[in-house]
Design a protein around this motif. Structure first.
Motif, PDB file in Angstrom:
ATOM      1  N   ARG A 193       0.962  -1.115  -0.163  1.00 54.79           N
ATOM      2  CA  ARG A 193      -0.038  -0.019   0.130  1.00 54.79           C
ATOM      3  C   ARG A 193       0.849   1.389   0.148  1.00 54.79           C
ATOM      4  NH1 ARG A 193      -5.625   0.646   1.022  1.00 54.79           N
ATOM      5  NH2 ARG A 193      -6.138   2.796   1.343  1.00 54.79           N
ATOM      6  N   LYS A 194       2.032   1.130   0.681  1.00 57.54           N
ATOM      7  CA  LYS A 194       2.752   2.480   0.839  1.00 57.54           C
ATOM      8  C   LYS A 194       3.217   2.863  -0.597  1.00 57.54           C
ATOM      9  CE  LYS A 194       5.179   5.695   3.125  1.00 57.54           C
ATOM     10  NZ  LYS A 194       4.522   6.503   3.818  1.00 57.54           N
ATOM     11  N   TYR A 195       3.460   1.968  -1.431  1.00 52.70           N
ATOM     12  CA  TYR A 195       3.819   2.285  -2.721  1.00 52.70           C
ATOM     13  C   TYR A 195       2.879   3.214  -3.381  1.00 52.70           C
ATOM     14  CZ  TYR A 195       4.616   1.765  -7.948  1.00 52.70           C
ATOM     15  OH  TYR A 195       5.050   1.994  -9.167  1.00 52.70           O
ATOM     16  N   LEU A 196       1.453   2.846  -3.215  1.00 47.52           N
ATOM     17  CA  LEU A 196       0.528   3.523  -4.034  1.00 47.52           C
ATOM     18  C   LEU A 196       0.099   4.755  -3.091  1.00 47.52           C
ATOM     19  CD1 LEU A 196      -2.046   0.361  -4.162  1.00 47.52           C
ATOM     20  CD2 LEU A 196      -0.874   1.445  -6.068  1.00 47.52           C
ATOM     21  N   GLU A 197       0.366   4.864  -2.099  1.00 49.75           N
ATOM     22  CA  GLU A 197      -0.020   6.211  -1.151  1.00 49.75           C
ATOM     23  C   GLU A 197       1.046   7.351  -1.681  1.00 49.75           C
ATOM     24  OE1 GLU A 197      -1.624   4.303   2.874  1.00 49.75           O
ATOM     25  OE2 GLU A 197       0.340   4.715   2.836  1.00 49.75           O
ATOM     26  N   VAL A 198       2.376   6.786  -1.846  1.00 50.45           N
ATOM     27  CA  VAL A 198       3.283   8.092  -2.265  1.00 50.45           C
ATOM     28  C   VAL A 198       3.474   8.192  -3.576  1.00 50.45           C
ATOM     29  CG1 VAL A 198       4.938   7.315  -0.402  1.00 50.45           C
ATOM     30  CG2 VAL A 198       5.237   6.300  -2.137  1.00 50.45           C
ATOM     31  N   ASN A 199       2.721   7.589  -4.616  1.00 51.63           N
ATOM     32  CA  ASN A 199       2.682   7.666  -6.008  1.00 51.63           C
ATOM     33  C   ASN A 199       1.213   8.045  -6.408  1.00 51.63           C
ATOM     34  OD1 ASN A 199       5.580   7.181  -7.124  1.00 51.63           O
ATOM     35  ND2 ASN A 199       5.437   5.468  -5.801  1.00 51.63           N
ATOM     36  N   ASN A 200       1.273   8.422  -7.778  1.00 51.05           N
ATOM     37  CA  ASN A 200       0.109   8.921  -8.321  1.00 51.05           C
ATOM     38  C   ASN A 200      -0.293   7.871  -9.569  1.00 51.05           C
ATOM     39  OD1 ASN A 200      -2.158  10.154  -9.449  1.00 51.05           O
ATOM     40  ND2 ASN A 200      -1.270  12.040  -9.873  1.00 51.05           N
ATOM     41  N   LEU A 201      -0.464   6.425  -9.214  1.00 52.74           N
ATOM     42  CA  LEU A 201      -0.909   5.766 -10.315  1.00 52.74           C
ATOM     43  C   LEU A 201      -2.044   5.966 -11.205  1.00 52.74           C
ATOM     44  CD1 LEU A 201       1.715   4.061  -9.141  1.00 52.74           C
ATOM     45  CD2 LEU A 201       0.256   1.906  -9.589  1.00 52.74           C
ATOM     46  N   THR A 245      -3.604  -6.587  -2.962  1.00 48.00           N
ATOM     47  CA  THR A 245      -2.818  -5.355  -3.509  1.00 48.00           C
ATOM     48  C   THR A 245      -3.579  -5.322  -4.806  1.00 48.00           C
ATOM     49  OG1 THR A 245      -0.616  -4.871  -4.224  1.00 48.00           O
ATOM     50  CG2 THR A 245      -1.367  -6.929  -4.723  1.00 48.00           C
ATOM     51  N   VAL A 246      -4.481  -6.017  -5.490  1.00 48.21           N
ATOM     52  CA  VAL A 246      -5.176  -5.703  -6.664  1.00 48.21           C
ATOM     53  C   VAL A 246      -6.266  -4.813  -6.236  1.00 48.21           C
ATOM     54  CG1 VAL A 246      -6.928  -6.700  -8.150  1.00 48.21           C
ATOM     55  CG2 VAL A 246      -4.669  -7.791  -7.851  1.00 48.21           C
ATOM     56  N   GLU A 247      -6.943  -5.197  -5.055  1.00 47.09           N
ATOM     57  CA  GLU A 247      -7.911  -4.218  -4.614  1.00 47.09           C
ATOM     58  C   GLU A 247      -7.477  -2.920  -4.361  1.00 47.09           C
ATOM     59  OE1 GLU A 247      -9.204  -6.356  -1.270  1.00 47.09           O
ATOM     60  OE2 GLU A 247     -10.256  -7.877  -2.498  1.00 47.09           O
ATOM     61  N   GLU A 248      -6.508  -2.676  -3.633  1.00 48.94           N
ATOM     62  CA  GLU A 248      -5.584  -1.387  -3.560  1.00 48.94           C
ATOM     63  C   GLU A 248      -5.247  -0.702  -4.462  1.00 48.94           C
ATOM     64  OE1 GLU A 248      -3.726  -2.584   1.008  1.00 48.94           O
ATOM     65  OE2 GLU A 248      -2.651  -2.708  -0.852  1.00 48.94           O
ATOM     66  N   HIS A 249      -4.931  -1.388  -5.698  1.00 51.81           N
ATOM     67  CA  HIS A 249      -4.290  -0.576  -6.953  1.00 51.81           C
ATOM     68  C   HIS A 249      -5.848  -0.177  -7.690  1.00 51.81           C
ATOM     69  CE1 HIS A 249      -0.608  -2.329  -6.741  1.00 51.81           C
ATOM     70  NE2 HIS A 249      -0.200  -1.505  -7.897  1.00 51.81           N
ATOM     71  N   ILE A 250      -6.716  -0.899  -7.623  1.00 48.34           N
ATOM     72  CA  ILE A 250      -7.969  -0.391  -8.263  1.00 48.34           C
ATOM     73  C   ILE A 250      -8.687   0.801  -7.382  1.00 48.34           C
ATOM     74  CG2 ILE A 250     -10.569  -0.895  -8.324  1.00 48.34           C
ATOM     75  CD1 ILE A 250      -9.403  -3.852  -9.225  1.00 48.34           C
ATOM     76  N   GLU A 251      -8.311   0.834  -5.972  1.00 46.66           N
ATOM     77  CA  GLU A 251      -8.706   1.820  -5.134  1.00 46.66           C
ATOM     78  C   GLU A 251      -8.247   3.332  -5.398  1.00 46.66           C
ATOM     79  OE1 GLU A 251      -8.167   3.205  -0.383  1.00 46.66           O
ATOM     80  OE2 GLU A 251      -7.903   0.952  -1.008  1.00 46.66           O
ATOM     81  N   PHE A 252      -6.796   3.114  -5.769  1.00 51.75           N
ATOM     82  CA  PHE A 252      -5.872   4.109  -5.975  1.00 51.75           C
ATOM     83  C   PHE A 252      -5.885   4.467  -7.672  1.00 51.75           C
ATOM     84  CE2 PHE A 252      -4.321   3.368  -1.840  1.00 51.75           C
ATOM     85  CZ  PHE A 252      -3.903   4.464  -1.483  1.00 51.75           C
TER      86      PHE A 252
END
Length: 391
Positions: A193-201, A245-252
């Protein structure tokens, strides 16, 4: 007899017209191939993969995309020739170079810091692609705005990562108009999750054909307790999983149909493991990583016993006599992931790395799970051939 015939008609047409609850669109199967290993093109099952990511190139101190090691420049060129030769067996196969990786991402932050630097990097990437006749570029920056392997890191990485991808996409589109070709841009993203939080995917994905999630290494060398390193669903105190992590990518902000689920063709071993629960989530000493074919050989011995975690949908091995525990993938767990990919409408599956499984059992399971109709057709054709030979 009449009623039996009518029943058969209803059964056949009922089955053929029933709407499937799974996504049957064509899926990608992305194979990482390590350039530093002895590549034997005849051993690569080109018919069962759609993309090859050649690992790795890197960004040097001058901000240019170059071979991972200058002394191996000739080796990389020969390897690309080998990989191109297998397109004779699969004309639709795409070959990309992966830039970065865990130990070769140190040059990214400096290279993309300015507009001038990004233009320089982009031009070197285009030159590299044209030289080796590649179908695209895969960016494995591990990680923008995060330390990674003691890399230079800046808060500005978040914005500059997107600008880098935008610049490459525009340059490749311009080149594609000249060559009447669509060149691919993809990335490997962190499975945490941290990767997604600090980036703008959400913004980055606009410039990408798809995103390969590294959905593995949930438990690794730093853990003094055993655990699944690539479980499909969460179990254990970490709560990490491929599905999460798939769900989190979709969330972001990443569309499901741009997500490629990463699968490891290797496992991890712990020693001196507490035998409670057959070693699962127990204290132990991390020993090493192992390729699947070695794990498969161990699983065939009487010393190791295979267990299945129903909640996590993941296998593990335990040798009670010497307290050794192994987390890994096997055909059953990969079939579960293939089903998950289709049910969730994901783009496909990716695996690290081709040489880690010389049994080809894992790739077979992934292919058959993602291409069930093709497998069915192949089997029916084989049955016809056998029938003709018998007659």
């Amino acid at each position: 007899m009449k009623y039996l015939f009518l029943s058969l008609i209803i059964l056949v047409f009922g089955c053929s017209t029933r709407k499937s609850d799974q996504d049957d669109s064509p899926k990608v199967i992305v194979a990482y191939v390590a350039g530093w290993k002895n590549i034997k093109e005849e051993h690569i099952p080109a018919e069962r993969i759609t993309h090859i990511n050649y690992a790795f190139a890197h960004v040097d101190s001058a901000g240019l995309i170059v071979p991972m090691e200058q002394k191996h420049r000739e080796r990389d060129s020969l390897n690309f020739i080998k990989l191109h030769s297998i397109k004779e067996r699969n004309k639709d196969l795409k070959i990309l170079v992966s830039i970065g990786g865990w130990t070769h991402s140190k040059g990214f932050s400096d290279a993309v810091l300015t507009e001038e630097g990004r233009k320089k990097l982009t031009q070197s990437g285009i030159d590299y692609l044209l030289k080796h006749r590649l179908d695209g570029l895969d960016f494995d920056w591990e990680y923008p705005a995060l330390q990674g392997d003691n890399n230079p890191v800046r808060p500005e990485d978040r914005e500059n990562f997107v600008l880098m991808l935008k610049g490459f996409r525009e340059a490749l589109d311009s080149l594609g108009k000249v060559n009447n070709t669509h060149y691919l841009t993809t990335i490997a993203s962190g499975g945490f999750r941290k990767y997604l939080e600090v980036n703008n995917l959400a913004e980055a994905q606009k410039y990408l054909d798809f995103i390969n999630i590294m959905a593995y290494d949930f438990y690794t060398a730093g853990d003094q307790k055993t655990g699944h390193h690539a479980n499909l669903f969460p179990n254990g105190e970490k709560g990490r999983s491929a599905a999460t992590t798939v769900e989190e990518h979709i969330e972001f902000g990443v569309p499901a149909d741009k997500i490629v689920l990463g699968i490891p063709f290797y496992g991890r071993m712990w020693e001196n493991v507490n035998p409670v629960s057959n070693g699962l989530f127990q204290a132990g000493t991390y020993k090493m990583g192992l390729p699947f074919h070695q794990i498969y050989a161990l699983s065939m011995t009487s010393k190791f016993k295979r267990f299945w975690d129903e909640k996590a949908q993941a296998p593990y091995l335990f040798a009670a006599e010497d307290s050794t525990w192994i987390t890994y993938e096997d055909p059953e767990s990969i079939q579960k992931k293939a089903k998950f990919i289709r049910e969730k409408g994901l783009k496909g599956g990716m695996f690290w790395e081709m040489s880690e499984d010389n049994t080809r059992l894992l790739l077979k399971a992934l292919y058959e799970g993602l291409y069930p109709h093709e497998v069915y057709t192949e089997r029916k054709n084989e049955e016809k051939i056998v029938s003709l030979n018998l007659n």
